[in-house]
Scaffold this motif. Structure first.
Motif, short mmCIF file in Angstrom:
data_model
loop_
_atom_site.label_atom_id
_atom_site.label_comp_id
_atom_site.label_asym_id
_atom_site.label_seq_id
_atom_site.Cartn_x
_atom_site.Cartn_y
_atom_site.Cartn_z
N LEU A 1 -0.51 -8.85 -8.03
CA LEU A 1 -1.66 -9.32 -7.24
C LEU A 1 -1.46 -8.95 -5.79
O LEU A 1 -0.38 -9.13 -5.22
CB LEU A 1 -1.79 -10.84 -7.37
N GLY A 2 -2.50 -8.41 -5.17
CA GLY A 2 -2.45 -8.09 -3.74
C GLY A 2 -3.13 -9.17 -2.92
O GLY A 2 -4.20 -9.65 -3.28
N GLU A 3 -2.52 -9.51 -1.82
CA GLU A 3 -3.08 -10.52 -0.91
C GLU A 3 -3.29 -9.90 0.47
O GLU A 3 -2.34 -9.43 1.10
CB GLU A 3 -2.14 -11.72 -0.78
N MET A 4 -4.54 -9.89 0.92
CA MET A 4 -4.85 -9.37 2.26
C MET A 4 -4.56 -10.45 3.29
O MET A 4 -5.05 -11.58 3.16
CB MET A 4 -6.30 -8.91 2.35
N ARG A 5 -3.79 -10.10 4.31
CA ARG A 5 -3.39 -11.09 5.30
C ARG A 5 -3.36 -10.43 6.68
O ARG A 5 -3.58 -9.23 6.82
CB ARG A 5 -2.02 -11.67 4.94
N SER A 6 -3.08 -11.22 7.70
CA SER A 6 -3.00 -10.68 9.05
C SER A 6 -1.82 -9.72 9.15
O SER A 6 -0.85 -9.81 8.37
CB SER A 6 -2.85 -11.81 10.07
N LEU B 1 -2.63 -6.43 6.58
CA LEU B 1 -1.58 -6.08 5.64
C LEU B 1 -1.98 -6.59 4.26
O LEU B 1 -2.50 -7.71 4.13
CB LEU B 1 -0.24 -6.73 6.03
N ILE B 2 -1.74 -5.78 3.26
CA ILE B 2 -1.93 -6.23 1.88
C ILE B 2 -0.57 -6.21 1.21
O ILE B 2 0.05 -5.15 1.08
CB ILE B 2 -2.95 -5.36 1.12
N GLU B 3 -0.09 -7.38 0.83
CA GLU B 3 1.19 -7.51 0.13
C GLU B 3 0.94 -7.60 -1.36
O GLU B 3 0.04 -8.32 -1.81
CB GLU B 3 1.93 -8.76 0.60
N VAL C 1 8.30 -9.04 -2.81
CA VAL C 1 7.30 -8.04 -2.45
C VAL C 1 7.59 -6.75 -3.20
O VAL C 1 8.72 -6.23 -3.18
CB VAL C 1 7.30 -7.77 -0.93
N LEU C 2 6.58 -6.20 -3.87
CA LEU C 2 6.71 -4.92 -4.57
C LEU C 2 6.16 -3.77 -3.75
O LEU C 2 6.61 -2.63 -3.88
CB LEU C 2 5.97 -4.97 -5.91
N GLY C 3 5.16 -4.04 -2.92
CA GLY C 3 4.55 -2.99 -2.11
C GLY C 3 3.76 -3.60 -0.98
O GLY C 3 3.39 -4.78 -1.02
N VAL C 4 3.49 -2.78 0.03
CA VAL C 4 2.75 -3.22 1.22
C VAL C 4 1.85 -2.07 1.67
O VAL C 4 2.27 -0.91 1.67
CB VAL C 4 3.69 -3.62 2.37
N ALA C 5 0.62 -2.40 2.06
CA ALA C 5 -0.29 -1.41 2.64
C ALA C 5 -0.76 -1.92 4.00
O ALA C 5 -1.21 -3.06 4.12
CB ALA C 5 -1.49 -1.18 1.73
N LEU C 6 -0.63 -1.07 5.01
CA LEU C 6 -1.18 -1.34 6.34
C LEU C 6 -2.55 -0.67 6.38
O LEU C 6 -2.66 0.56 6.22
CB LEU C 6 -0.26 -0.76 7.42
N THR C 7 -3.60 -1.46 6.57
CA THR C 7 -4.96 -0.99 6.35
C THR C 7 -5.88 -1.40 7.49
O THR C 7 -5.88 -2.55 7.92
CB THR C 7 -5.50 -1.57 5.03
#
Length: 248
Positions: A96-101, A146-148, A166-172
């Protein structure tokens, strides 16, 4: 002396350096600073013109003898995953991805460090410290998230969060017409999950849910193994001399 407003962009050109994508080629970049009250508006405009963001800098290739770097954006509403992409979605049904600050953490850096050491040991980012990582995340004057990505937990349906490491992170970046994937990384020990592909697919779904028509993937370089994967997400538009051109 001429005075320039912080809201008036000034463009600069880098000196030639060795191209990281095509052997024997040199690259140059034109860049400007994304600062001031209109930084978000400028980031939108420049992204539409083929620029990418790195911290508070917007840049695009300006190579003298090569035009191989082509900006790519996925057409969200018409996108259809391939059989292999559907397999990747199934493999990551427990993620599951969670969009956060855009707030850096030591846990993220641990994955980032492992990712660089495994996949980009000789790259320009190989020596980045935890402070460098924090600057990469925090030095932004635009709408950045950030999406964790974590494993789903028993309460995920209630709180929308994953559990575990954490399995992955996207800076978006959130643009007026899409999501721009600035940088993403993932746990190299989870290679069978194809997390890079999964995160792009997740961004396409997120953009659709947010009513945004595009996901910007950065530069596609024909003939570069590092960038070839971006051409698989179709339909997509590529920024050519005649403007954004659709490819099925």
């Amino acid at each position: 002396m001429t005075q320039h407003s912080r809201n008036t962009p000034q463009f600069y050109l880098t000196a030639p350096t060795s191209c990281p994508y095509l052997p024997g080629q040199e690259e140059r970049k034109v860049f400007t600073h994304l600062v001031g009250e209109r930084a978000g508006e400028l980031n939108d405009l420049l992204t539409h013109g083929g620029f990418r963001r790195s911290q508070s800098i917007a840049y695009r290739p300006a190579c003298e003898t090569c035009r191989a770097c082509i900006s790519v954006r996925v057409v969200v509403d018409d996108f259809k995953p391939t059989r292999n992409m559907r397999r990747v979605l199934d493999l990551n049904g427990d993620v599951l991805g969670e969009m956060r600050s855009a707030t850096p953490t030591s846990e993220q850096y641990s994955v980032f460090r492992a990712y660089l050491d495994a996949r980009h040991r000789d790259g320009g980012m190989a020596d980045m410290t935890v402070l460098d990582y924090a600057m990469m995340i925090e030095d932004s004057h635009v709408d950045t998230r950030l999406i964790e990505y974590r494993l789903r937990g028993p309460d995920s349906r209630l709180n929308g969060r994953g559990s575990g490491d954490v399995l992955g992170v996207a800076l978006t970046d959130v643009l007026s017409d899409g999501l721009s994937m600035v940088y993403s990384f993932f746990e190299p020990g989870e290679r069978e999950r194809s997390l890079g592909t999964f995160m792009i697919l997740d961004h396409i779904a997120r953009a659709q849910n947010m009513g945004l028509p595009y996901v910007y993937l950065g530069y596609w370089v024909s003939g570069s193994r590092k960038m070839d994967y971006k051409g698989r997400f179709r339909p997509q538009e590529r920024l050519l001399s005649a403007g954004w051109t659709r490819f099925e």
